[in-house]
Write an enzyme that holds these catalytic residues in place. Structure first.
Site, PDB file in Angstrom:
ATOM      1  N   SER A 291       0.843  -1.194   0.000  1.00  0.00           N
ATOM      2  CA  SER A 291       0.000   0.000   0.000  1.00  0.00           C
ATOM      3  C   SER A 291       0.877   1.243   0.000  1.00  0.00           C
ATOM      4  O   SER A 291       2.010   1.230   0.499  1.00  0.00           O
ATOM      5  CB  SER A 291      -0.894   0.025   1.235  1.00  0.00           C
ATOM      6  OG  SER A 291      -0.119   0.209   2.410  1.00  0.00           O
ATOM      7  N   ASP A 292       0.356   2.313  -0.582  1.00  0.00           N
ATOM      8  CA  ASP A 292       0.973   3.601  -0.315  1.00  0.00           C
ATOM      9  C   ASP A 292       0.799   3.881   1.171  1.00  0.00           C
ATOM     10  O   ASP A 292      -0.050   3.283   1.841  1.00  0.00           O
ATOM     11  CB  ASP A 292       0.335   4.693  -1.168  1.00  0.00           C
ATOM     12  CG  ASP A 292       1.277   5.868  -1.396  1.00  0.00           C
ATOM     13  OD1 ASP A 292       2.205   6.067  -0.591  1.00  0.00           O
ATOM     14  OD2 ASP A 292       1.076   6.608  -2.378  1.00  0.00           O
ATOM     15  N   TRP A 293       1.596   4.798   1.699  1.00  0.00           N
ATOM     16  CA  TRP A 293       1.686   5.001   3.147  1.00  0.00           C
ATOM     17  C   TRP A 293       0.371   5.573   3.675  1.00  0.00           C
ATOM     18  O   TRP A 293       0.044   6.734   3.463  1.00  0.00           O
ATOM     19  CB  TRP A 293       2.862   5.915   3.444  1.00  0.00           C
ATOM     20  CG  TRP A 293       4.160   5.209   3.672  1.00  0.00           C
ATOM     21  CD1 TRP A 293       5.037   5.449   4.694  1.00  0.00           C
ATOM     22  CD2 TRP A 293       4.751   4.150   2.890  1.00  0.00           C
ATOM     23  NE1 TRP A 293       6.135   4.606   4.598  1.00  0.00           N
ATOM     24  CE2 TRP A 293       5.976   3.799   3.504  1.00  0.00           C
ATOM     25  CE3 TRP A 293       4.368   3.450   1.753  1.00  0.00           C
ATOM     26  CZ2 TRP A 293       6.812   2.791   3.019  1.00  0.00           C
ATOM     27  CZ3 TRP A 293       5.196   2.449   1.246  1.00  0.00           C
ATOM     28  CH2 TRP A 293       6.395   2.136   1.884  1.00  0.00           C
ATOM     29  N   GLY A 295      -2.504   4.133   2.764  1.00  0.00           N
ATOM     30  CA  GLY A 295      -3.500   3.846   1.739  1.00  0.00           C
ATOM     31  C   GLY A 295      -4.327   2.604   2.013  1.00  0.00           C
ATOM     32  O   GLY A 295      -5.172   2.243   1.188  1.00  0.00           O
TER      33      GLY A 295
END
Length: 803
Positions: A291-293, A295
């Site tokens: 995941s993006d941070w 996300g």
């Protein structure tokens, strides 16, 4: 963890994945569209998307088979708790951290930003955005600093909007060019022994409302409005936004980072069609999805949909704290124990993480994390660590090598000459130079450019894509160094307000300079879209003030991307150079071009229009309602972004996609085409999926050759570009022409070389939403070759031979 929070998190984890409700809608044949909770579905023109479960297991296809065996052996020795640790980030010395398992000899994983530099590090280089050489050099620095995983490169945003705050982190507003750049960069990173991360997958085309609006009166997971939803039809997502990511999979990228935005109603990190369907099945991706941070917005729903690693592990949206709780972590352990999460799915998550680790030999003598990174890491400072990290090895290692020289070369090579009247450039030891603009001088607020600043040159943008400069060669310092050799008088004015409000003849009295160099800048950063396509700090006013009285005004821009140039036709403006963000050697790079030590060969990766209002697809900047799911961005322009849009509507532009001048001139000979196969079927042969998708799509069908000549008096590099116009039988909405090949060839004055382009099946196909396959249309293709999208010197017709 507080009992109430623990209970809340468990309920999120055990929530079943969103199942779309069947409904009738226009274009219901499209297989890619809306997924939201049934009571919040927003009907639109693209129908609905079927859920895609289960998440397919990796097979190690494409050369990872031996590494897969090692990964499975590793996973077989893990406890349930250790398995949970392997898929959940934790605060530590790096931007992202997976903890070590000493009993198995596993030293953990260090994930570091970003696409232009290793950000949380000292004594490292800040690069420009070019291809393989840069990717390899960056990989070497990441590895030497102890980072197994580079959060690079970027294909999202692609460049749908001229205003996107992160366009500068990527490559071009074209899927073909971006795809080649992704493939070359990933190969460079991984040849150096570092895992590449293709990001941000997918539809991440603006920063505004990329994260939910938190409820100030609720818990850390409560929101008032969800993130913006990028709503994209099936054909568009295949031909534009998925295209460069297919190149990334083909290059065997170790990991993908899913984006913050929702995609057709469902968060990208829990969108089963995007992750399980498109990425892991259609493209045959063998690595892991992180995941993006911040996300990640669910537990089991995300895992079932294809998310393999939750970063940075804790709760919170970007900019909030992450150091409390987790959707994964202990909840993964609980889910396995109560049988809501099959252990086979958890095992596959870790196998996907560990296979590229073994494939790149990261289990053998990989450097430890530089302890200085922990001190520089403001994202998760030491006070937030709840696990042990054994930081050994030398501190503040200098990993730069000779990369400064490489960055200087790349900065000069990437500079784009937009105008050069009366051979104003290259400079020929002028007696006097006047330097104007707040972008010319040394930075006055330090070398870590995380925020806009008035005085000093821009060499890189802000956010996670930035870098920590160890030195910076400003344009003014490089000009002064060159002027000292030539005995040139240099005057300088760096205050934009002074310049824009003064009569410049009063500044340089009594003798006018031979040449006026004006340096302009445009800031952009993660988390914020640009509000204007003008230059910052009244840059246009600076230009007008100088050009009105200096008859040899040369403009140099350091910008995040597109700027309109309302003064470009001013008769006193003799030259314009677009240098973008060149990295730490910016001054030397531009002086090399200004004085002709390097003949410019850069070409625009986007279109410069006459007016900001000429661009379509601006970001969605506001909604008039307060509903939870009301932030919607409809990609109704479909395939018409950048030059495709301007061509489709026959709109005049100032400088077209692919445009770029040289200090010499080039020409092309007649095009030759050669069929490489006897008969071509409309559909590709149904072969077993390999990384990148159906291997048939990558088969070369035609070879196109053309002679390229240097017709001038100076050696230089030509950049011939090939565009394809599809037959009239192709479905409506197909762009008039699309880039399908380019090369860079160095030529001495008077020299001619033959350049070849291979056209693959994918290059000549469109995505058919009904058959869910790539099809080659029947009829006559037109092949164009030229030096920009509107400077097409040679064309030929090509009719595909049917069986």
């Amino acid at each position: 963890m507080a009992p109430v929070l623990s209970t809340l998190l468990s309920s999120f984890l055990l929530a079943t994945a969103v199942k779309a409700q069947a409904f009738d809608a226009e274009r219901s044949e499209d297989a890619f569209s809306h997924v939201q909770p049934a009571d919040t579905v927003i009907l639109g023109p693209y129908g609905h998307v079927p859920p895609t479960y289960p998440s397919p297991n990796t097979t190690g296809a494409g050369g990872w088979e031996q590494a897969l065996i090692k990964a499975k052996e590793f996973v077989s020795q893990l406890t349930i708790e250790e398995k949970a640790d392997m898929v959940t980030g934790t605060p530590g010395p790096c931007v992202g951290n997976i903890v070590a398992i000493p009993r198995l000899g596993f030293n953990g994983l260090c994930l570091q930003d970003g696409p232009l530099a290793i950000r949380v590090a000292d004594y490292a280089s800040v690069f420009a955005a070019v291809l393989y050489q840069r990717g390899r050099a960056m990989g070497e620095e990441f590895k030497a600093k102890g980072a197994q995983i580079a959060l690079s490169p970027v294909a999202g945003p692609l460049g749908r909007s001229a205003y996107s705050g992160r366009n500068w982190e990527g490559f071009a507003a074209d899927p073909y060019l971006t795809g080649v750049a992704m493939e070359e960069t990933i190969s460079g990173h991984q040849d150096a022994g570092v895992q590449a991360t293709a990001k941000h997958y997918i539809g991440n085309e603006q920063e505004t409302q990329r994260n939910p609006t938190p409820d100030p009166n609720g818990t850390i997971t409560d929101v008032l409005q969800e993130s913006l939803s990028s709503n994209i039809d099936d054909r568009t997502i295949h031909e534009l936004y998925l295209w460069p990511f297919a190149n990334a999979v083909r290059a065997k990228a170790a990991s993908f980072m899913c984006s913050y935005n929702r995609l057709n109603g469902t968060y990208a990190c829990e969108n089963s069609k995007a992750l399980n369907g498109l990425l892991k099945t259609e493209l045959g991706f063998q690595g892991y999805v992180m995941s993006d941070w911040g996300g990640t917005h669910s537990g089991l729903a995300s895992i079932e949909a294809g998310l393999d690693m939750n970063m940075p592990g804790g709760l919170g949206m970007y900019g909030q704290t992450y150091h409390v709780g987790s959707y994964f972590g202990g909840n993964v352990t609980n889910a396995v124990q109560n049988a809501s999460l099959p252990v086979s799915r958890l095992d596959d998550m870790i196998i996907r993480i560990m296979t590229p680790y073994y494939w790149l030999g990261q289990d053998r003598d990989f450097p430890s994390v530089d302890p200085s990174s922990a001190d520089l890491n403001t994202f998760s400072p030491r006070a937030t660590w709840d696990r042990e990290f054994n930081l050994t090895g030398s501190r503040s290692r200098d990993v730069r090598g000779n990369h400064g020289e490489l960055i200087r070369q790349h900065g000069a090579a990437a500079t784009i000459l937009l105008k050069n009247e009366n051979n104003a450039l290259p400079l020929k030891a002028p007696k006097s130079i006047a330097v104007f603009g707040n972008d010319a001088g040394d930075d006055t607020e330090g070398f870590y450019n995380q925020a806009d600043f008035e005085y000093g040159t821009l060499s890189v943008g802000g956010g996670s894509g930035t870098g920590r400069l160890t030195y910076l060669v400003s344009p003014l310092s490089a000009i002064n160094a060159r002027a000292a050799k030539d005995k040139t008088l240099v005057q300088q004015w760096l205050n934009n307000t002074l310049i824009a409000t003064s009569n410049v003849t009063d500044l340089w009295t009594p003798t006018p300079p031979e040449v006026c160099l004006v340096f302009l800048k445009t800031w952009a950063e993660e988390g914020l879209d640009r509000g204007s396509l003008d230059f910052d700090w009244n840059g246009n006013g600076v230009v007008e003030s100088v050009a009105n009285d200096c008859n040899n005004t040369i403009i140099i821009t350091h910008s995040s991307g597109i700027n309109t140039l309302p003064w470009a036709d001013h008769p006193n403006i003799t030259a314009i150079l677009a240098a973008h963000y060149p990295g730490q050697e910016t001054g030397n790079s531009i002086v090399d071009v200004l004085y002709g030590d390097v003949n410019p060969s850069g070409h625009l990766p986007y279109t410069i229009a006459y007016n900001a209002s000429d661009y379509n697809a601006p970001p969605t900047t506001a909604v008039s309602t307060s509903g939870k799911y009301d932030w919607q961005s409809w990609f109704d322009e479909k395939l018409e972004i950048d030059y495709r849009y301007f061509d489709a509507h026959n709109l005049s532009v100032r400088y077209e996609f692919g445009y770029g001048l040289s200090y010499t001139t080039f020409n092309l000979k007649e095009i030759q085409t050669e069929a490489l196969v006897q008969e071509i079927t409309p559909k590709p042969e149904a072969l077993p999926i390999q990384p990148g998708g159906n291997p048939s799509l990558w088969d070369a069908l035609y070879n196109v050759t053309i002679g390229v000549s240097n017709t001038g008096d100076v050696a230089g590099a030509a950049v011939p570009q090939l565009y394809v116009s599809f037959p009239s039988s192709t479905p409506s909405g197909t762009p008039p022409k699309q880039l399908r090949g380019f090369d860079k060839v160095f030529l001495e004055a008077g020299e001619t070389k033959t350049v070849g382009f291979e056209l693959m099946r994918r290059d000549m196909s469109y995505w058919d939403s009904i058959s869910q396959d790539w099809l080659i249309p029947e009829g006559e293709f037109t092949i164009h070759v030229g030096f920009s999208s509107r400077d097409l010197k040679a064309s030929t017709k090509l009719t595909v031979i049917r069986p």
